[in-house]
Structure formats: C-alpha cells, structure tokens
Write an enzyme that holds these catalytic residues in place. Structure first.
Site, PDB file in Angstrom:
ATOM      1  N   GLU A 189      -1.723   0.995  -2.741  1.00  0.00           N
ATOM      2  CA  GLU A 189      -0.685  -0.037  -2.745  1.00  0.00           C
ATOM      3  C   GLU A 189      -0.901  -0.969  -3.917  1.00  0.00           C
ATOM      4  OE1 GLU A 189       0.050  -2.507   0.715  1.00  0.00           O
ATOM      5  OE2 GLU A 189      -0.019  -0.757   2.033  1.00  0.00           O
ATOM      6  N   GLU A 226      -5.619  -1.338   5.720  1.00  0.00           N
ATOM      7  CA  GLU A 226      -6.141  -2.707   5.597  1.00  0.00           C
ATOM      8  C   GLU A 226      -6.579  -3.329   6.920  1.00  0.00           C
ATOM      9  OE1 GLU A 226      -3.251  -5.164   3.627  1.00  0.00           O
ATOM     10  OE2 GLU A 226      -3.385  -4.057   1.766  1.00  0.00           O
TER      11      GLU A 226
HETATM   12  C1  FCB Z   1      -0.088  -5.239   2.268  1.00  0.00           C
HETATM   13  C2  FCB Z   1       0.419  -4.431   3.451  1.00  0.00           C
HETATM   14  C3  FCB Z   1       1.819  -3.909   3.272  1.00  0.00           C
HETATM   15  C4  FCB Z   1       2.718  -4.938   2.616  1.00  0.00           C
HETATM   16  C5  FCB Z   1       2.085  -5.495   1.360  1.00  0.00           C
HETATM   17  C6  FCB Z   1       2.930  -6.485   0.622  1.00  0.00           C
HETATM   18  O1  FCB Z   1      -1.124  -6.066   2.667  1.00  0.00           O
HETATM   19  O2  FCB Z   1      -0.421  -3.322   3.664  1.00  0.00           O
HETATM   20  O3  FCB Z   1       2.304  -3.484   4.508  1.00  0.00           O
HETATM   21  O4  FCB Z   1       3.013  -5.936   3.520  1.00  0.00           O
HETATM   22  O5  FCB Z   1       0.852  -6.084   1.690  1.00  0.00           O
END
Ligand code: FCB
Length: 453
Positions: free
Chosen positions: A357, A166
C-alpha cells in the site's frame, strides 16, 4: 524512470479492502462485521449508508476488474470478508459468500489479473467481537479455521496470500473503543495485540501447510519511520524507542523470532506480558515468504509526559516538515518509503518485501469528465523513485500496489478522503471516472518513460 527499470518480475498492482468497497453488507447471508456495526452506530462520517454501500463493488466487480486490466496492472490486492464467508464466525462457510469470491477471482484471472488475497482487513464478524473478539484467546483458533476454509476454497487459483492487514492500525481501533465505548482500553488493547500476533503466525502456518508448494504467503504492516525532533538527547531517544516499539517492534519482532521489546516500554511489561503464556514466544515466530510494507508518511515525534511512552506524534509540525500535505494533512515525504524498505530489508520475518500500500488522498473534482490530479501523479512518481533507489541499493523489493484502485470508504472518515486512481461519483450511481493519475499509470505501465509526462 520507466517500468523496465524495476525488473521483469516486478509486480504492479492496485489494492483495496472488502468493507471499504463491497457494500451489500447483509446480502446472501452475510452477517455484520465490527465496521458495519460502527457505521450503524454513526461512527462513520456520513452515516450508516456509507459503509453499507461501499462503492458497490459487490455488483460492479466486472466493470472494476476490466478497468484495472485496461490500465495495465497485473495484480489486484483485495480482502475477503470473514462474515461473508463464515457468517457465524466459526463453523460452516456460507456457499454464496464463497461463490462471490469465486466470481471475483475468476474474473480477475480471465482479465490476466493476478488476485492477491488478504484474509483479514479489520472486519471481524460482530458475533465474534461479542464473544470478546481479539481479546479472547480462542480467536487464534477461530482465525486459523477461517484461514483453512479460504485456503481450501481458493488455493487452486490464488498464489499470493496476505494474512492480516496492518495489525498495528487495527489494534489502535480497539484501543480507542471504535467498536465499543469510546475511551482508552489499555488491557484489551495489549491482550488483543498478543492474540493478533499469535493468530497471524498460526494462520501463516495453516496457509503454508494447506496451499500448493508454489503459493507465497505474506502479511502486511504499516511501517511508519519515526523522526524525533532531537534524536541526540537520551530522554528523547528513549521516548522514540518506546513509541517505535509500540508501533512497530511489538508486532514484527516476535513474528521474526526476536520476542517482544519489553525493555523499551513499561506499558508492554505491565499490560502485554500477562497475556503471554508458556510456549507463546515459540508459537509467535513464523517466517513468511514476503512482508507487505505499507507506507503513508513519517510522524514527527515529540516528548510527552506519559509513563512508558515518553513521546507522541506531534500535532504541530516542525519547520523542516514538508510543505505539501494530502487532504488528510499527511505530509508528503517520499524518502520515508526507501527508509522503511531499507529498515526491513533482511528482517527475519521475510526475505522479500512488497509495497502492498502507498498512495494519497487529494480533494479531486470532475471537470468536463476529467479529474486533473497532478499532485497524485507527482506523489506516485516520487515514491516510485524511492522504491527504485532502494532496489538499486540491493533491497529485495519486487512489487508495488497503489492505494487505491478507486475512491472508497476511508473507515471512520467516510467518503471524504479520496485515495483512488478512479473517481467515484456518489451522487450519480457510483459512476467511475479514471483520473489523470490512472491515465498516467496506463502510459507508464505501457512502457513510456516517466509515464510520458
Ligand atoms: C491504511 C489501510 C487502508 C487505507 C489506507 C489509507 O492504513 O490499510 O485500508 O485506509 O490506510
């Protein structure tokens, strides 16, 4: 819904990041990262010990990897700490840093868990930050050299690689000065964005050149769909487009070979354009083997009188906003996940998509040795249903990673938001307790329809 619906080659995994879990911030020659530094300056809720100790993964990785395997996951995504591997940022690697990741990777493989490595999840060596960090153009070479060290050390055993986690969220940390003076650092932000993009493309090439032919190299992006209040008004549409360009377009379009979306925002023309040199637009373009899609929730966008932006995420939700929210106040909106999967299906940055994620924080408590996190089970089921729906429409998505395996340090917010399938008791020697959601996943991954619920 059952596991087999997603196909035999679908990867089921859990995700984490070095600074959020490892602890041992200065063990065996590791130097501080920018996030260690932020913790030491009390910019992490709970103080310095929170980041310094993480969830003690550095010492407990055998237990954690064993548990991930017991739950039935086939893959674990984790990041390497640059300052653990190259404490001075550039130059000679630290043998004990490399040895730690050797042990973690080997333990994964012994348990039948495929390690998916992220090179960079926001923990720049502090010494490089002091030399300008992402705003110094030399960072492109520093990062490519670090990528080469990792490829040479672990390329014989690791097949799946992600270059950067990210970049858009990391750049926001630079914008507001988490590692410096609080404030709006516009020039540093846009310059860093350009260098992050250049470094991602360059390290992607480095990895592909050095790794065996069957290695898969990707990178991940926080993909927030933005829902404007009234998309029909031309002014609001322009605001939405500018915000979308700043959150998504200025990261993925140049990587995909389409250049920067300069037309969408004067901020880009004013602050980012000066950082772009001669052949940069060619160098920015790189085709990856997969794009990691990371999704949490769709911000609702409202007009704002900020030149070059004209719209901001709304602090006040509209009436149509979902009622269920996580403990961070994020609305639970599963449809946003299939929306972003559709959006990036066919994007020139990669043919293949993997959800690297997705997850939620809820206020979990242990009662008689159990954590009844029914909301999280519902969260996962409803988001998985969207992945399946997208896949059935032909979207090439072939993996899903839960954020996160265990509760961990949620950056500046510290230990309070709990995102894990496994509960961590910070008052009792980091004791691990699988939550009901972990048990649900174990049943689901064992083939029970709907996880037996
Ligand atoms: C994302 C991050 C990860 C975590 C989640 C909740 O943006 O990549 O490290 O903090 O959010």
């Amino acid at each position: 819904m059952q596991r087999d619906d997603f196909g035999k080659d679908f990867t089921w995994g859990v995700a984490s990041a070095a600074w959020q879990i490892e602890g041992a911030w200065n063990a065996h020659g590791k130097s501080p990262s920018v996030w260690d530094h932020a913790g030491h300056r009390r910019r992490v809720r709970g103080g310095a010990k929170v980041g310094d100790r993480g969830i003690d993964f550095f010492h407990r990785y055998p237990e954690d990897i064993g548990l991930i395997a017991e739950l039935g996951f086939a893959a674990s995504r984790f990041s390497l700490s640059w300052p653990r591997i190259i404490p001075e940022g550039t130059g000679a690697p630290n043998p004990s840093g490399l040895a730690f990741y050797d042990r973690v990777i080997d333990t994964c493989l012994e348990h039948g868990i495929e390690p998916w490595l992220t090179l960079y999840h926001w923990d720049l060596p502090l010494c490089l930050h002091e030399r300008g960090g992402w705003a110094n153009r030399d960072v492109i070479d520093w990062f490519a050299d670090y990528a080469a060290v990792c490829a040479e050390a672990f390329g014989d055993r690791v097949t799946h690689w992600m270059v950067c986690n990210e970049p858009n969220m990391h750049a926001l940390q630079i914008l507001v000065g988490i590692f410096d003076r609080f404030g709006l650092h516009l020039r540093r932000y846009f310059t860093s964005v350009h260098h992050l993009n250049m470094a991602i493309a360059e390290a992607g090439r480095t990895l592909s050149a050095l790794l065996p032919a069957d290695a898969k190299v990707g990178t991940t992006h926080q993909t927030a769909p933005m829902h404007p209040f009234h998309p029909t008004s031309p002014l609001r549409r322009a605001g939405h487009d500018a915000l979308d360009a700043l959150c998504n377009g200025m990261f993925l379009e140049p990587l995909g070979g389409r250049g920067y979306p300069f037309a969408a925002s004067s901020l880009l023309r004013r602050y980012l354009a000066p950082a772009v040199r001669g052949d940069d637009l060619d160098a920015l373009s790189h085709r990856f083997d997969f794009l990691g899609i990371q999704y949490y929730y769709p911000p609702h966008v409202v007009p704002a009188p900020v030149p070059g932006l004209w719209a901001v995420p709304s602090p006040v939700p509209p009436r149509s906003y979902p009622k269920v929210r996580t403990s961070l106040g994020w609305p639970v909106e599963p449809r946003g996940l299939s929306e972003v999967l559709r959006r990036y299906s066919g994007h020139p940055v990669a043919d293949r998509l993997v959800v690297t994620e997705n997850g939620a924080a809820f206020p979990d408590t242990v009662v008689d040795g159990r954590v009844h996190d029914d909301l999280r089970i519902w969260y996962y089921r409803s988001h998985l249903a969207e992945v399946l729906a997208a896949q059935r429409e032909g979207v090439p998505v072939d993996g899903y990673f839960c954020w996160s395996y265990a509760d961990n340090v949620e950056w500046a917010l510290g230990r309070t938001p709990r995102f894990g399938l496994v509960h961590i008791d910070y008052d009792d020697d980091f004791r691990r307790t699988p939550k009901d959601s972990a048990r649900w996943f174990a049943r689901f991954l064992a083939g029970e329809p709907d996880g037996g619920s």
